[in-house]
Design a protein around this motif. Structure first.
Motif, short mmCIF file in Angstrom:
data_model
loop_
_atom_site.label_atom_id
_atom_site.label_comp_id
_atom_site.label_asym_id
_atom_site.label_seq_id
_atom_site.Cartn_x
_atom_site.Cartn_y
_atom_site.Cartn_z
N THR A 42 0.83 -1.21 0.00
CA THR A 42 0.00 0.00 0.00
C THR A 42 0.86 1.26 0.00
O THR A 42 0.58 2.23 -0.72
CB THR A 42 -0.94 -0.01 1.22
N GLU A 45 2.29 1.86 -3.48
CA GLU A 45 1.28 2.39 -4.39
C GLU A 45 1.03 3.88 -4.14
O GLU A 45 1.09 4.70 -5.06
CB GLU A 45 -0.04 1.63 -4.21
N GLU A 46 0.79 4.22 -2.88
CA GLU A 46 0.42 5.62 -2.57
C GLU A 46 1.61 6.56 -2.74
O GLU A 46 1.43 7.73 -3.12
CB GLU A 46 -0.16 5.71 -1.16
N GLU A 49 2.11 7.05 -6.59
CA GLU A 49 0.97 7.79 -7.17
C GLU A 49 1.08 9.30 -6.91
O GLU A 49 0.42 10.09 -7.59
CB GLU A 49 -0.36 7.25 -6.62
N GLU A 56 -2.21 5.43 -11.70
CA GLU A 56 -2.47 4.31 -10.80
C GLU A 56 -1.27 3.38 -10.70
O GLU A 56 -0.61 3.09 -11.70
CB GLU A 56 -3.67 3.49 -11.30
N VAL A 57 -1.02 2.92 -9.48
CA VAL A 57 0.04 1.95 -9.22
C VAL A 57 -0.59 0.77 -8.48
O VAL A 57 -1.29 0.97 -7.49
CB VAL A 57 1.17 2.55 -8.36
N SER A 58 -0.35 -0.44 -8.99
CA SER A 58 -0.85 -1.65 -8.31
C SER A 58 0.34 -2.53 -7.97
O SER A 58 1.06 -2.98 -8.87
CB SER A 58 -1.77 -2.45 -9.23
N VAL A 59 0.53 -2.78 -6.68
CA VAL A 59 1.64 -3.62 -6.23
C VAL A 59 1.08 -4.86 -5.57
O VAL A 59 0.25 -4.76 -4.65
CB VAL A 59 2.53 -2.86 -5.23
N VAL A 87 4.03 -5.66 -10.34
CA VAL A 87 3.66 -4.24 -10.32
C VAL A 87 3.08 -3.83 -11.66
O VAL A 87 3.59 -4.24 -12.70
CB VAL A 87 4.91 -3.36 -10.02
N ILE A 89 1.88 -0.09 -13.50
CA ILE A 89 1.81 1.37 -13.34
C ILE A 89 1.13 1.95 -14.58
O ILE A 89 1.46 1.56 -15.71
CB ILE A 89 3.23 1.97 -13.15
#
Lengths: 122, 122, 122, 122
Positions: A42, A45-46, A49, A56-59, A87, A89
């Motif tokens: 988390t 990601e934050e 971003e 958007e970032v998803s890890v 990941v 992005i």
């Protein structure tokens, strides 16, 4: 005419690369265990971003790999590295959207562009 | 007799120092904004609590300082550094408990031992 | 036909971005003084030149800015950050050459593409 | 009387721990190859020697381990981690001198106090 100036799409791909290098080298080495995996994912990601044009970032911390690594070790935590990460992005700038991903390939955390949509010449 | 061997209390203080150096240099430079401050604080706590003998880590990202820094800037995020942090770490080993803290002093993020309880000679 | 696949030039720009993000977030936060500036600059260059397709990295630690920062401080060292850096990175892949640079703009360490030579469509 | 105040020797051991945690988490993850090992070792030494009371830092990048790791890999560089490092740090404060070392033990980069000389009670 100078044809070596970057296009908007090239600049957006450069931005996507910055985000990947930042994410990886800021957080590689962080002590991580199955219990703390969610909080570091988390935070990654934050944090990323926040960077410009980062939509958007998803890890995903791969807990299966983490548990496999810990099973071979005397310790109950290890250091975060590419082996444990997936990941994605998304960078958006103007009408452009660049998607890039990182996953392991041949033991190396390969970062690659997946797609670029909205080039002005399209 | 060699009197230069470390005592258990000295070893516990060394451990507390390791946690502080780790926390600071792993996370300094992370992009941070008021919206992402909580997630990086939680990740810092949980990451360092993985380390041996680390009972508790409390990280407070000083949002007042963060907002003051952003008010002077064209950007809406900045890099995490000592100016924005208050940290307390508790290390426990055997019957020993070491408490250490970091806070700003003269513009420098000073890390200091607060107390050591349970020395075997007590 | 899918026109959202990356071109070779876009992929090379992505690579250049990775190098910049890596360099910055690996080394930001390093304790630095005028005496140690050269060694960290050399380490940054040689570390990032290891990465794929990275032809050359030039790092200049701005000692004038470093001395200005230290003059305002009680300490004789500080943390490495963008304010103290000028960086140029050259990525080469096939016949492509991408040049990118980082310098301060409005108090923010701006990373930008400078030129892309050798696009296959040229 | 409060007997939980830190002694000078305990404070010096805390300082030594800070240096170790800083060194490790600042530089872990740096791209490293046999050719760039010397420059990162020098940068680590000079960076951490900037920190207060740090008399000397000696970093040896174990090139044998590095070459063994690269022999198993498709890449010609890897990420710096404890497996590749031997480190000694000397902290001096007043008449106290603390020596601490890091070396691998059971697959974990163990940081330990080696000696403390000059305690005021001696």
């Amino acid at each position: 005419m100078t044809d070596d100036a970057p296009t908007d799409a090239e600049a957006a791909c450069f931005e996507a690369g910055i985000k990947f290098g930042s994410l990886y080298h800021q957080f590689a080495g962080t002590p991580v265990s199955p219990d703390s995996a969610d909080s570091v994912a988390t935070a990654m990601e934050e944090a990323i971003e926040n960077q410009p044009h980062c939509r958007e970032v998803s890890v995903d911390v791969r807990e299966d790999e983490l548990e496999a690594a810990l099973a071979e070790s005397a310790a109950d935590y290890t250091e975060l590295t590419g082996r444990f990460l997936e990941v994605e992005i998304v960078v958006a700038d103007g009408g452009l959207e660049v998607v890039a991903r990182m996953a392991m390939e041949d033991g190396y955390p390969l970062m690659q562009l997946a797609s670029i949509e909205g080039r002005s010449s399209e």
